[in-house]
Write an enzyme that holds these catalytic residues in place. Structure first.
Site, short mmCIF file in Angstrom:
data_model
loop_
_atom_site.label_atom_id
_atom_site.label_comp_id
_atom_site.label_asym_id
_atom_site.label_seq_id
_atom_site.Cartn_x
_atom_site.Cartn_y
_atom_site.Cartn_z
N CYS A 2 -9.57 -0.02 -2.41
CA CYS A 2 -10.20 0.15 -3.72
C CYS A 2 -9.47 -0.72 -4.75
CB CYS A 2 -10.21 1.58 -4.23
SG CYS A 2 -11.13 2.71 -3.19
N ARG A 27 -9.71 -5.67 -1.50
CA ARG A 27 -9.12 -4.34 -1.37
C ARG A 27 -10.11 -3.32 -0.82
NH1 ARG A 27 -4.42 -3.92 -4.22
NH2 ARG A 27 -4.61 -1.68 -4.14
N TRP A 75 -13.41 1.21 -1.07
CA TRP A 75 -13.29 1.37 0.37
C TRP A 75 -13.34 2.87 0.58
CZ3 TRP A 75 -9.98 3.66 3.99
CH2 TRP A 75 -10.04 3.16 5.29
N GLY A 102 -7.27 6.12 -4.25
CA GLY A 102 -6.37 7.13 -3.68
C GLY A 102 -7.19 8.29 -3.17
N LYS A 485 -6.30 -10.83 15.41
CA LYS A 485 -7.13 -11.72 14.57
C LYS A 485 -8.56 -11.76 15.11
CE LYS A 485 -4.63 -11.55 12.29
NZ LYS A 485 -4.26 -11.04 11.01
N HIS A 504 -0.65 -3.99 35.90
CA HIS A 504 -0.62 -2.52 35.96
C HIS A 504 -1.86 -1.90 35.33
CE1 HIS A 504 3.36 -2.60 37.61
NE2 HIS A 504 3.82 -3.31 36.60
#
Ligand code: G6P
Length: 608
Positions: A2, A27, A75, A102, A485, A504
């Site tokens: 955010c 952000r 976000w 937040g 990436k 493995h």
């Protein structure tokens, strides 16, 4: 996680806020919104699911003129991305409006209480409760009302609040999420970070947790939650707005990959002295460093992969146990920690919630904490006894590139400095290391040139069903970061694995559609790595090798080779990752992905 921006002053606020939101979009970018107090005194709010461009379209060519406003790019945490859940959120009267970064952890309880008290809440967000709490507390002074409301909140917040009837005033507050005040000439700003406002002013105040900023065009008064005035110094942002622009590149990620040689130079500036490494930031804590008997590195994401190199070197050069743990695991299963434990917190943004919480825990238990971060004034610098900055300049693309290589270089210097001062790094070894560090920027430049082939290669690999990346020793973090990436920006599945573990389990994934990407640079484990590469080749997998220039053997074995210059093993991670960054970039472009703002991600994650 955010982005927030606020403006009060003589300019037309709408364009200033939209410009700020575009620069903060990395952000979070699932919805965006803006609130303005128009010249006629009305509160204008526009908010949309989608990117800032969608908001801009919705506002049209002539948004109302205003001298004050706030904006947000989101976000989502609570409430899916939608027009309704987008910020700003308003109170019942439509006079008070709030943007927030937040999580208000006790929002359910507060919602129930507010509803029982007659409030109507429109959205599914935690944020909306703040607008209604301020409404209840408001008695003519916005800052007073915000302080009363904040006392009810649990969790983390960076908030900006606006009241229509106080049309020159913004009130900002922070707790465990970043917020800065920008001081201009007769105008002021609030923002999540400097990128949003550096085009207008370089003078900023980094707010501390618990600060409330009462912001008007003439400046800012900062208080604590009780209303007592606190003094905060003004810092100057050391970079200009051009540093946060694309500068002719198609994407920020590509620009930042190309900035790596300069970023490495900058990271080393002032830190290499003749034949030794010296980080002045450690001077105040040198006494405590002498007693260290264990090193714990903590980090998330790309920073965690960089920290693996640091752990290997602390262990080798200091001769004490050292390891790296992802911060979200460290917190809930911490090792024994005491005053002889050195904790190194690695975080580009300096605001990753898990890394901050883990550092705080370590500090509370008596550890010596050093942070390695790119962000001056960030929260992590307050959780650590010393902060070592990457000096890499702003990184805008969500996928980290130049901050990875500078994190590795800085951790190499940090480990060397500590080992030097404890008398455990032989002079000849340090001399050799310093010489190799000095060559690094030029070699990074060459690695970029050599990786020009990745564009054509991407044509042949972009339709792969997935990728398996392997490496050993210092090649292992490069493999992990290379795979990350690809995942982040192309949305193809990729695994990063310790090459010795291939047999493995993950070897069963290999076939003609799942190429093996092998970090096979010159090293003490080269032959072992070649054996693992052959295991993949025998399963029909195409093999893409990252190898040291001049290695004639590998050409016979691999389907394709990405060449990098030779360097010391501890620095090989830096050079090996460069072609892998470019490979991921070109695969993502071929697949038509949103390279700079990949789905579901955010650059800094301020929630736990
Ligand atoms: C997010 C970003 C990653 C980054 C990680 C840690 O997940 O998308 O690129 O590596 O956070 O961020 P930090 O700022 O702590 O290095």
């Amino acid at each position: 996680m955010c982005g927030i921006v606020g403006y009060t002053g003589p300019r037309d606020a709408g364009p200033v806020l939209l410009d700020g939101l575009r620069r903060l979009e990395y952000r979070g970018y699932d919805s965006a919104g803006i609130a303005l107090v128009t010249e006629s005194g009305d509160l204008f709010v526009e908010k949309r699911a989608g990117k800032v461009a969608v908001l801009q379209d919705a506002m049209g060519d002539h948004p109302p003129r205003a001298g004050i406003g706030l904006g947000h790019t989101r976000w989502a945490t609570h409430g899916r991305p939608s027009d309704l859940n987008a910020h700003p959120h308003s109170d019942c009267t439509g006079r008070i409006t709030v943007v927030h970064n937040g999580i208000v952890e006790n929002f359910r309880e507060l919602r129930d209480e507010l509803k029982a008290g007659g409030h109507t809440l429109q959205s599914e967000t935690d944020t909306e409760v703040v607008a209604h709490l301020v409404e209840d507390a408001y008695a003519g002074d916005l800052a007073d009302a915000v302080r009363v409301a904040l006392a009810r909140l649990e969790g983390a917040y960076a908030l900006v609040v606006l009241h229509r009837d106080e049309p020159e005033r913004l009130v900002g507050a922070r707790l465990n999420a970043p917020l800065i005040v920008g001081i201009g000439a007769g105008e002021s700003f609030l923002a999540s970070d400097a990128a949003a406002i550096v085009a207008y002013t370089k003078q900023v105040i980094f707010l501390a947790d618990g600060d409330v900023a009462d912001v008007t065009p003439g400046g800012a008064v900062i208080t604590d939650l009780s209303g007592a005035v606190v003094e905060r110094k003004i810092d100057i942002i050391p970079w200009s707005v051009e540093a946060a622009e694309k500068g002719g590149y198609e994407h920020f990620m590509l620009k930042e990959i190309h900035e790596q040689p300069a970023a490495l130079t900058s990271a080393m500036t002032g830190r290499l002295r003749h034949d030794s490494v010296c980080l002045e930031e450690l001077d105040p804590i040198r006494d405590r460093l002498t007693g260290i008997d264990r090193v714990e590195l903590i980090a998330c994401g790309t920073a965690y992969y960089a920290s693996l190199v640091g752990a290997a070197l602390f262990q080798e050069w200091l001769g004490v146990p050292a390891r790296s743990t992802v911060a979200s695991e460290f917190r809930y299963s911490p090792p024994p920690i005491n005053a002889r434990t050195l904790v190194v917190a690695v975080t580009q943004s300096g605001e990753t919630a898990d890394t901050i919480a883990a550092s705080r825990l370590a500090g509370d238990r008596g550890a010596l904490v050093i942070s390695v971060t790119n962000t001056v004034g960030s929260a992590i610098t307050r959780e650590s006894h010393a902060a070592v900055f990457l000096q890499a300049g702003p990184e805008v693309a969500v996928a980290a590139t130049k901050t990875f290589v500078t994190q590795v270089a800085t951790l190499v210097m940090l480990a060397a400095d500590v080992a030097h001062h404890l008398g455990r790094l032989p002079a000849a070894k340090e001399q050799e290391l310093v010489a190799a560090l000095r060559r690094l920027p030029e070699q990074a430049e060459r690695a970029i040139e050599l990786a020009a082939t990745t564009e054509e290669m991407a044509d042949r690999y972009a339709e792969a069903a997935g990728f398996m990346y392997i490496g050993r020793s210092f090649g292992y973090p490069a493999a992990l970061e290379g795979a990350l990436k690809i995942k982040e920006i192309s949305y193809l599945h990729a695994e990063g694995y310790a090459a010795g573990e291939l047999k493995h389990g993950p070897i069963s994934l290999l076939d003609a559609d799942v190429p093996l990407v092998a970090v096979a640079t010159r090293s003490a484990v080269y032959e072992k790595l070649i054996s693992n590469l052959m295991e993949g080749k025998a399963r029909d997998a195409r093999v893409l090798a990252v190898a040291t220039e001049g290695d004639t053997q590998i050409e016979q074995l691999a389907t394709d080779v990405l060449w990098v210059p030779d360097t010391l093993e501890p620095l090989s991670t830096i050079l090996a990752v460069i072609p892998l960054q470019l490979f991921a970039y070109h695969v993502a472009v071929k697949r038509g992905r949103d390279v700079d703002q990949p789905r579901n991600l955010a650059k800094s994650v301020t929630v736990e």
